[in-house]
Design a protein around this motif. Structure first.
Motif, PDB file in Angstrom:
ATOM      1  N   THR A   7      33.929  42.411  43.617  1.00 36.48           N
ATOM      2  CA  THR A   7      34.958  43.390  43.260  1.00 36.48           C
ATOM      3  C   THR A   7      35.786  43.772  44.483  1.00 36.48           C
ATOM      4  O   THR A   7      37.016  43.879  44.416  1.00 36.48           O
ATOM      5  CB  THR A   7      34.311  44.641  42.653  1.00 36.48           C
ATOM      6  OG1 THR A   7      33.607  44.269  41.461  1.00 36.48           O
ATOM      7  CG2 THR A   7      35.352  45.692  42.305  1.00 36.48           C
ATOM      8  N   GLU A   8      35.128  43.963  45.616  1.00 37.72           N
ATOM      9  CA  GLU A   8      35.836  44.323  46.844  1.00 37.72           C
ATOM     10  C   GLU A   8      36.727  43.181  47.323  1.00 37.72           C
ATOM     11  O   GLU A   8      37.867  43.398  47.757  1.00 37.72           O
ATOM     12  CB  GLU A   8      34.829  44.708  47.921  1.00 37.72           C
ATOM     13  CG  GLU A   8      34.123  46.035  47.645  1.00 37.72           C
ATOM     14  CD  GLU A   8      32.959  46.283  48.577  1.00 37.72           C
ATOM     15  OE1 GLU A   8      32.788  47.441  49.016  1.00 37.72           O
ATOM     16  OE2 GLU A   8      32.191  45.322  48.866  1.00 37.72           O
ATOM     17  N   LEU A   9      36.227  41.973  47.252  1.00 32.94           N
ATOM     18  CA  LEU A   9      37.040  40.825  47.649  1.00 32.94           C
ATOM     19  C   LEU A   9      38.243  40.658  46.723  1.00 32.94           C
ATOM     20  O   LEU A   9      39.347  40.337  47.175  1.00 32.94           O
ATOM     21  CB  LEU A   9      36.186  39.555  47.652  1.00 32.94           C
ATOM     22  CG  LEU A   9      35.109  39.494  48.736  1.00 32.94           C
ATOM     23  CD1 LEU A   9      34.155  38.327  48.485  1.00 32.94           C
ATOM     24  CD2 LEU A   9      35.733  39.365  50.124  1.00 32.94           C
ATOM     25  N   ALA A  10      38.037  40.892  45.436  1.00 34.56           N
ATOM     26  CA  ALA A  10      39.142  40.790  44.479  1.00 34.56           C
ATOM     27  C   ALA A  10      40.200  41.849  44.753  1.00 34.56           C
ATOM     28  O   ALA A  10      41.405  41.606  44.580  1.00 34.56           O
ATOM     29  CB  ALA A  10      38.617  40.912  43.060  1.00 34.56           C
ATOM     30  N   SER A  11      39.770  43.019  45.178  1.00 31.73           N
ATOM     31  CA  SER A  11      40.732  44.066  45.529  1.00 31.73           C
ATOM     32  C   SER A  11      41.597  43.640  46.705  1.00 31.73           C
ATOM     33  O   SER A  11      42.823  43.842  46.703  1.00 31.73           O
ATOM     34  CB  SER A  11      39.972  45.360  45.868  1.00 31.73           C
ATOM     35  OG  SER A  11      40.870  46.381  46.259  1.00 31.73           O
ATOM     36  N   CYS A  12      40.984  43.026  47.714  1.00 29.28           N
ATOM     37  CA  CYS A  12      41.745  42.478  48.836  1.00 29.28           C
ATOM     38  C   CYS A  12      42.707  41.398  48.348  1.00 29.28           C
ATOM     39  O   CYS A  12      43.875  41.341  48.770  1.00 29.28           O
ATOM     40  CB  CYS A  12      40.801  41.894  49.881  1.00 29.28           C
ATOM     41  SG  CYS A  12      39.721  43.094  50.705  1.00 29.28           S
ATOM     42  N   CYS A  13      42.207  40.551  47.478  1.00 33.51           N
ATOM     43  CA  CYS A  13      43.002  39.448  46.952  1.00 33.51           C
ATOM     44  C   CYS A  13      44.267  39.970  46.261  1.00 33.51           C
ATOM     45  O   CYS A  13      45.375  39.470  46.487  1.00 33.51           O
ATOM     46  CB  CYS A  13      42.128  38.651  45.982  1.00 33.51           C
ATOM     47  SG  CYS A  13      42.794  37.040  45.516  1.00 33.51           S
ATOM     48  N   GLU A  14      44.098  40.997  45.449  1.00 30.71           N
ATOM     49  CA  GLU A  14      45.242  41.543  44.725  1.00 30.71           C
ATOM     50  C   GLU A  14      46.242  42.185  45.681  1.00 30.71           C
ATOM     51  O   GLU A  14      47.466  42.017  45.522  1.00 30.71           O
ATOM     52  CB  GLU A  14      44.788  42.553  43.678  1.00 30.71           C
ATOM     53  CG  GLU A  14      45.929  43.072  42.828  1.00 30.71           C
ATOM     54  CD  GLU A  14      45.486  43.737  41.546  1.00 30.71           C
ATOM     55  OE1 GLU A  14      46.369  44.221  40.807  1.00 30.71           O
ATOM     56  OE2 GLU A  14      44.263  43.771  41.262  1.00 30.71           O
ATOM     57  N   ALA A  15      45.736  42.886  46.692  1.00 28.34           N
ATOM     58  CA  ALA A  15      46.635  43.519  47.655  1.00 28.34           C
ATOM     59  C   ALA A  15      47.449  42.467  48.412  1.00 28.34           C
ATOM     60  O   ALA A  15      48.662  42.633  48.606  1.00 28.34           O
ATOM     61  CB  ALA A  15      45.827  44.370  48.630  1.00 28.34           C
ATOM     62  N   PHE A  16      46.798  41.408  48.828  1.00 30.14           N
ATOM     63  CA  PHE A  16      47.514  40.339  49.536  1.00 30.14           C
ATOM     64  C   PHE A  16      48.569  39.697  48.639  1.00 30.14           C
ATOM     65  O   PHE A  16      49.695  39.416  49.075  1.00 30.14           O
ATOM     66  CB  PHE A  16      46.531  39.282  50.030  1.00 30.14           C
ATOM     67  CG  PHE A  16      45.708  39.694  51.217  1.00 30.14           C
ATOM     68  CD1 PHE A  16      46.295  40.298  52.315  1.00 30.14           C
ATOM     69  CD2 PHE A  16      44.338  39.465  51.233  1.00 30.14           C
ATOM     70  CE1 PHE A  16      45.529  40.667  53.419  1.00 30.14           C
ATOM     71  CE2 PHE A  16      43.564  39.832  52.327  1.00 30.14           C
ATOM     72  CZ  PHE A  16      44.159  40.439  53.429  1.00 30.14           C
ATOM     73  N   ALA A  17      48.211  39.450  47.379  1.00 31.97           N
ATOM     74  CA  ALA A  17      49.163  38.825  46.465  1.00 31.97           C
ATOM     75  C   ALA A  17      50.347  39.748  46.187  1.00 31.97           C
ATOM     76  O   ALA A  17      51.501  39.301  46.153  1.00 31.97           O
ATOM     77  CB  ALA A  17      48.459  38.440  45.164  1.00 31.97           C
ATOM     78  N   ARG A  18      50.082  41.020  46.001  1.00 32.72           N
ATOM     79  CA  ARG A  18      51.183  41.966  45.770  1.00 32.72           C
ATOM     80  C   ARG A  18      52.082  42.075  46.997  1.00 32.72           C
ATOM     81  O   ARG A  18      53.292  42.320  46.870  1.00 32.72           O
ATOM     82  CB  ARG A  18      50.623  43.332  45.383  1.00 32.72           C
ATOM     83  CG  ARG A  18      50.078  43.388  43.951  1.00 32.72           C
ATOM     84  CD  ARG A  18      49.520  44.758  43.608  1.00 32.72           C
ATOM     85  NE  ARG A  18      49.039  44.817  42.232  1.00 32.72           N
ATOM     86  CZ  ARG A  18      49.782  45.165  41.169  1.00 32.72           C
ATOM     87  NH1 ARG A  18      51.056  45.494  41.343  1.00 32.72           N
ATOM     88  NH2 ARG A  18      49.257  45.197  39.970  1.00 32.72           N
ATOM     89  N   GLY A  19      51.497  41.883  48.164  1.00 27.97           N
ATOM     90  CA  GLY A  19      52.287  41.935  49.386  1.00 27.97           C
ATOM     91  C   GLY A  19      53.063  40.664  49.662  1.00 27.97           C
ATOM     92  O   GLY A  19      53.925  40.643  50.549  1.00 27.97           O
ATOM     93  N   GLY A  20      52.757  39.572  48.947  1.00 33.46           N
ATOM     94  CA  GLY A  20      53.556  38.362  49.069  1.00 33.46           C
ATOM     95  C   GLY A  20      52.918  37.212  49.820  1.00 33.46           C
ATOM     96  O   GLY A  20      53.613  36.267  50.204  1.00 33.46           O
ATOM     97  N   ILE A  21      51.588  37.234  50.028  1.00 35.16           N
ATOM     98  CA  ILE A  21      50.920  36.083  50.631  1.00 35.16           C
ATOM     99  C   ILE A  21      50.904  34.955  49.596  1.00 35.16           C
ATOM    100  O   ILE A  21      50.580  35.177  48.435  1.00 35.16           O
ATOM    101  CB  ILE A  21      49.494  36.434  51.081  1.00 35.16           C
ATOM    102  CG1 ILE A  21      49.527  37.567  52.107  1.00 35.16           C
ATOM    103  CG2 ILE A  21      48.795  35.205  51.642  1.00 35.16           C
ATOM    104  CD1 ILE A  21      50.254  37.236  53.387  1.00 35.16           C
ATOM    105  N   ASP A  22      51.228  33.764  50.024  1.00 35.87           N
ATOM    106  CA  ASP A  22      51.386  32.649  49.078  1.00 35.87           C
ATOM    107  C   ASP A  22      50.056  32.048  48.636  1.00 35.87           C
ATOM    108  O   ASP A  22      49.879  31.729  47.456  1.00 35.87           O
ATOM    109  CB  ASP A  22      52.260  31.561  49.713  1.00 35.87           C
ATOM    110  CG  ASP A  22      53.613  32.095  50.137  1.00 35.87           C
ATOM    111  OD1 ASP A  22      54.327  32.635  49.270  1.00 35.87           O
ATOM    112  OD2 ASP A  22      53.942  31.995  51.333  1.00 35.87           O
ATOM    113  N   ILE A  23      49.140  31.852  49.577  1.00 39.49           N
ATOM    114  CA  ILE A  23      47.825  31.288  49.262  1.00 39.49           C
ATOM    115  C   ILE A  23      46.759  32.201  49.844  1.00 39.49           C
ATOM    116  O   ILE A  23      46.733  32.451  51.056  1.00 39.49           O
ATOM    117  CB  ILE A  23      47.667  29.859  49.822  1.00 39.49           C
ATOM    118  CG1 ILE A  23      48.680  28.919  49.156  1.00 39.49           C
ATOM    119  CG2 ILE A  23      46.243  29.351  49.608  1.00 39.49           C
ATOM    120  CD1 ILE A  23      48.682  27.504  49.732  1.00 39.49           C
TER     121      ILE A  23
END
Length: 369
Positions: free
Chosen positions: A143-159
């Motif tokens: 769950t914590e890793l997924a939260s990081c994942c979503e934040a990075f994606a919302r910020g515009g990281i491509d991969i």
């Protein structure tokens, strides 16, 4: 070399060794494994390595070129590795420093299934360098890793990839991490209209590899992270041909090959071999980070990943290993837009992951092509 595989070796010569004699022994050791006196003329001509050139470069140093018939390789990547550096990896003073690939072997091995253009299509990015980060540290929950994942994606990281050390630990089991992180990226993309991608780490024991690849594809992932030197380089071709997933290759364990007096040059392993096997992007330790690769070594890796090589698609270089957010613009200017910047710890140090990712993206977008 008349359709043969050319291999350039740098030799350190022991007392009593001569370069021509050592080169001849390499040609036999890597192929027929018998003295030439025990071979028929036909076998020697067809299969034994042929010494093409010998150049003394110092009192006990030389550079030699051997060529090998494709009859000794076929289209077999493991056998190609065996011929390049199999038995002689157990001998001192031999380093593979350059390779001349025959067109037939390049075509047979096939190279990237997606390549740079394909990764740009998956991420919807054109005209700028791509951005990548890693989910870490080991020990966080799914769950914590997924939260990081979503934040990075919302910020515009491509991969957004798993860190290469995330496997199937109890804190974040593979199946749960896969599901939660892919769901997180899907939510973020729906909100932003972008095409960020989550690449799970599928490096696994042989009995589990197919299961993890199938699970990644079924979850909606379009690419994966894998460490080819841990699971076998030919695994990349399996992923390319049987699963159609984009491949981000990690260099774990390859450093054991890069000694100065023996082994293989980094650009041949991380550039030629990873690319020929099917890596669409290749992670390597950037200059000035936690590892000791020089700027010249990094430039050679970039060149080998992107240079024309038969009909192969170019692969995307992914400099990593201590990349600093503050120097992202410098590296894009040096390496060019066909680069995947992998920034981990420095991005986490920004505190607000989404805001930090957005600021990094703005810098790179400002540079354009």
């Amino acid at each position: 070399m008349d359709g043969r595989l050319g291999v350039h070796y740098a030799l350190n010569l022991a007392a009593g060794e001569d370069a021509a004699g050592k080169a001849a022994l390499i040609g036999l050791e890597q192929t027929v494994e018998l003295p030439r006196s025990l071979l028929t003329a036909e076998l020697a001509e067809r299969f034994a390595g042929r010494v093409e050139a010998v150049q003394q470069t110092g009192p006990r140093r030389a550079r030699v070129v051997l060529s090998y018939s494709l009859d000794a390789i076929g289209a077999d990547l493991p056998q190609c590795l065996n011929l390049l550096f199999g038995n002689i990896s157990l001998k001192p003073g031999i380093r593979v420093v350059d390779l001349e690939w025959p067109a037939a072997l390049v075509t047979a091995l096939g190279g990237p299934g997606h390549g740079i253009a394909g990764l740009r299509r998956l991420t919807g990015v054109s005209g700028r360098a791509l951005l990548c980060t890693a989910l870490k540290p080991m020990g966080l929950s799914a769950t914590e890793l997924a939260s990081c994942c979503e934040a990075f994606a919302r910020g515009g990281i491509d991969i957004i990839k798993d860190d290469h050390g995330l496997a199937d630990q109890p804190a974040a089991p593979f199946a749960e991490r896969l599901a939660r992180c892919q769901e997180a990226v899907t939510r973020a993309n729906a909100a932003t209209g972008r095409h960020s991608q989550y690449f799970p780490n599928v490096t696994a024991p042989a009995a589990l590899l197919a299961q993890r690849l199938a699970a990644a594809r079924e979850a909606g992932c379009l690419g994966v992270l894998i460490s080819p030197w841990l699971v076998g380089l030919d695994t990349l071709r399996l992923i390319r041909d049987q699963y159609g997933l984009a491949i981000l290759a990690h260099p774990a364990l390859t450093g054991s090959l890069f000694g100065r007096g023996a082994g293989m040059a980094p650009q041949l392993v991380l550039g030629d071999l990873f690319r020929l096997a099917g890596a669409d992007a290749v992670i390597y330790p950037n200059a000035g980070g936690r590892f000791d690769f020089s700027a010249a070594t990094c430039a050679r890796i970039n060149d080998h990943l992107r240079r024309p090589l038969g009909t192969l698609r170019p692969s995307l270089p992914a400099p990593a290993g201590g990349m600093d957010v503050a120097r992202a613009g410098q590296w894009v200017r040096r390496y060019g837009p066909d680069t995947l910047l992998l920034i981990g710890g420095s991005l986490y140090a920004q505190g607000d992951l989404q805001r930090g990712a957005a600021a990094l993206r703005a810098v790179v977008e400002g540079l354009g092509s």
